[in-house]
Design a protein around this motif. Sequence first.
Motif, PDB file in Angstrom:
ATOM      1  N   ALA A 187       0.816  -0.985   0.032  1.00  0.00           N
ATOM      2  CA  ALA A 187       0.015   0.220  -0.002  1.00  0.00           C
ATOM      3  C   ALA A 187       0.876   1.125  -0.061  1.00  0.00           C
ATOM      4  O   ALA A 187       0.463   2.410   0.169  1.00  0.00           O
ATOM      5  N   GLY A 188       2.067   1.059  -0.162  1.00  0.00           N
ATOM      6  CA  GLY A 188       3.090   2.205  -0.009  1.00  0.00           C
ATOM      7  C   GLY A 188       2.907   3.081  -1.131  1.00  0.00           C
ATOM      8  O   GLY A 188       2.794   2.745  -2.277  1.00  0.00           O
ATOM      9  N   ALA A 189       2.732   4.288  -0.847  1.00  0.00           N
ATOM     10  CA  ALA A 189       2.715   5.278  -2.000  1.00  0.00           C
ATOM     11  C   ALA A 189       4.063   5.977  -2.222  1.00  0.00           C
ATOM     12  O   ALA A 189       4.724   6.510  -1.470  1.00  0.00           O
ATOM     13  N   PRO A 190       4.580   5.962  -3.609  1.00  0.00           N
ATOM     14  CA  PRO A 190       5.960   6.261  -3.845  1.00  0.00           C
ATOM     15  C   PRO A 190       5.999   7.895  -4.003  1.00  0.00           C
ATOM     16  O   PRO A 190       5.107   8.426  -4.205  1.00  0.00           O
ATOM     17  N   CYS A 191       7.017   8.371  -3.514  1.00  0.00           N
ATOM     18  CA  CYS A 191       7.322   9.765  -3.813  1.00  0.00           C
ATOM     19  C   CYS A 191       8.442   9.923  -4.954  1.00  0.00           C
ATOM     20  O   CYS A 191       9.656   9.539  -4.725  1.00  0.00           O
ATOM     21  N   ALA A 194       9.415  15.453  -2.501  1.00  0.00           N
ATOM     22  CA  ALA A 194       9.084  15.585  -0.918  1.00  0.00           C
ATOM     23  C   ALA A 194       9.008  17.009  -0.431  1.00  0.00           C
ATOM     24  O   ALA A 194       9.816  17.869  -0.877  1.00  0.00           O
ATOM     25  N   ALA A 195       8.353  17.652   0.440  1.00  0.00           N
ATOM     26  CA  ALA A 195       8.333  18.862   0.853  1.00  0.00           C
ATOM     27  C   ALA A 195       9.620  19.064   1.605  1.00  0.00           C
ATOM     28  O   ALA A 195       9.803  18.388   2.211  1.00  0.00           O
ATOM     29  N   GLY A 210      10.404  -2.577  -5.049  1.00  0.00           N
ATOM     30  CA  GLY A 210      10.359  -1.881  -5.957  1.00  0.00           C
ATOM     31  C   GLY A 210      10.280  -0.388  -5.370  1.00  0.00           C
ATOM     32  O   GLY A 210      10.211   0.904  -6.275  1.00  0.00           O
ATOM     33  N   LEU A 211      10.019  -0.123  -4.281  1.00  0.00           N
ATOM     34  CA  LEU A 211       9.923   1.217  -3.432  1.00  0.00           C
ATOM     35  C   LEU A 211      11.009   1.447  -2.643  1.00  0.00           C
ATOM     36  O   LEU A 211      11.021   2.657  -1.802  1.00  0.00           O
ATOM     37  N   ILE A 212      12.057   0.763  -2.750  1.00  0.00           N
ATOM     38  CA  ILE A 212      13.364   1.311  -1.828  1.00  0.00           C
ATOM     39  C   ILE A 212      13.701   2.476  -1.971  1.00  0.00           C
ATOM     40  O   ILE A 212      13.696   3.395  -0.981  1.00  0.00           O
ATOM     41  N   GLU A 213      14.243   2.933  -3.212  1.00  0.00           N
ATOM     42  CA  GLU A 213      14.653   4.178  -3.517  1.00  0.00           C
ATOM     43  C   GLU A 213      13.716   5.351  -3.225  1.00  0.00           C
ATOM     44  O   GLU A 213      13.778   6.276  -2.557  1.00  0.00           O
ATOM     45  N   PRO A 214      12.345   5.188  -3.885  1.00  0.00           N
ATOM     46  CA  PRO A 214      11.351   6.398  -3.637  1.00  0.00           C
ATOM     47  C   PRO A 214      11.206   6.564  -2.225  1.00  0.00           C
ATOM     48  O   PRO A 214      11.183   7.785  -1.744  1.00  0.00           O
ATOM     49  N   SER A 217      14.254  13.535   2.436  1.00  0.00           N
ATOM     50  CA  SER A 217      14.167  14.979   1.849  1.00  0.00           C
ATOM     51  C   SER A 217      12.972  15.543   2.595  1.00  0.00           C
ATOM     52  O   SER A 217      12.603  16.863   2.188  1.00  0.00           O
ATOM     53  N   SER A 218      12.058  14.700   3.398  1.00  0.00           N
ATOM     54  CA  SER A 218      10.983  15.468   3.857  1.00  0.00           C
ATOM     55  C   SER A 218      11.014  15.790   5.360  1.00  0.00           C
ATOM     56  O   SER A 218      11.635  15.059   6.161  1.00  0.00           O
ATOM     57  N   LEU A 219      10.512  16.860   5.792  1.00  0.00           N
ATOM     58  CA  LEU A 219      10.366  17.430   7.112  1.00  0.00           C
ATOM     59  C   LEU A 219       9.127  16.617   7.769  1.00  0.00           C
ATOM     60  O   LEU A 219       9.345  16.319   9.035  1.00  0.00           O
ATOM     61  N   ASP A 220       8.169  16.012   7.125  1.00  0.00           N
ATOM     62  CA  ASP A 220       7.176  15.320   7.555  1.00  0.00           C
ATOM     63  C   ASP A 220       6.681  14.443   6.564  1.00  0.00           C
ATOM     64  O   ASP A 220       5.955  14.625   5.813  1.00  0.00           O
ATOM     65  N   SER A 221       7.344  13.112   6.776  1.00  0.00           N
ATOM     66  CA  SER A 221       7.222  11.879   5.851  1.00  0.00           C
ATOM     67  C   SER A 221       5.711  11.610   5.954  1.00  0.00           C
ATOM     68  O   SER A 221       5.261  11.155   4.491  1.00  0.00           O
ATOM     69  N   TYR A 222       4.863  11.684   6.983  1.00  0.00           N
ATOM     70  CA  TYR A 222       3.739  11.352   6.906  1.00  0.00           C
ATOM     71  C   TYR A 222       2.993  12.039   6.024  1.00  0.00           C
ATOM     72  O   TYR A 222       2.162  11.671   5.212  1.00  0.00           O
ATOM     73  N   ALA A 223       3.031  13.390   6.156  1.00  0.00           N
ATOM     74  CA  ALA A 223       2.165  14.745   5.377  1.00  0.00           C
ATOM     75  C   ALA A 223       2.625  14.212   3.761  1.00  0.00           C
ATOM     76  O   ALA A 223       1.781  14.501   2.938  1.00  0.00           O
ATOM     77  N   THR A 224       3.844  14.180   3.599  1.00  0.00           N
ATOM     78  CA  THR A 224       4.311  14.077   2.231  1.00  0.00           C
ATOM     79  C   THR A 224       3.864  12.700   1.703  1.00  0.00           C
ATOM     80  O   THR A 224       3.373  12.869   0.345  1.00  0.00           O
TER      81      THR A 224
END
Length: 270
Positions: free
Chosen positions: A9-13, A18-19, A214-218, A225-232
């Motif tokens: 279910a992970g969403a890629p960034c 990222a913010a 497949g999601l290791i790098e994203p 890079s994100s200050l708030d990984s949950y929100a991003t």
Amino acid sequence: MRQSTVSPAGAPCPRGAAARGPPARRLRHPPPASDPEAVAEFEQTNDPAEPTNRRLYAVHQGIDSYVLRPVAVGYRAVVPRPVRTGVRNVLGNLRTPVILANDMLQGEPRRAGDTLGRFLINSTLGLGGIFDVAASRFGVRGHAEDYGQTLARWGVGEGPYVFVPVLGPSNPRDLVGFGLGIVSDPLTWFGQGAIVDGLTYGRTGATVVDTREGLIEPLDDLERSSLDSYATLRSVYRQRRAAEIRNDTSRATPSSAGSTGFGVGTGEPR
């Protein structure tokens, strides 16, 4: 402890998405109508249960850090890329009945024809789906569809954002779609006994590991890079999901991102 995020279910960034600015305000309750800016932000995030979702996200982070990511990294290190590609192709081929059903339910005859054609070609010339002959020889690339997308196309609202450990970011509509995908999959009802159960569990485990690999790098990029990984993660998930509902193929996302209902098997492992 290193934090990471994952799952079928992970969403890629995407890299650099990222913010990097100040983190968004955490709106735990609906703001007063006298603050229109806060009201707009609350409606945009669509996360009324944010405190609970953040706690569940923290639980997921622990599972990912100690189990999911290490297994995915080990899988990549031990299993050669051609074998991992074959595994991903087979998983995608096995999802054909669900993808085809949703192509038809959405009134997409051309995409349904592509899905059926890919299944016939890859199941025969591709040796049971191990090789993606349809794409490499005939130029027919795969796509993902699920019941969550179909419900969206039928006008069903997404409902509030939710985070489910291991499954990852989702919403009530996609959770229902995820369940429908399991129920409508012929393999769910095919045969019985220890061998069939073993194959079913093996497929589920392979899907989890393949998706996380497949999601290791994203997801590593998101954490760095994100200050708030949950929100991003929430923002990127909702943007990506909207693009998938529109069948917008211009939005580059890892094909193995298989959140609640997403498909797998249309891309190359690293």
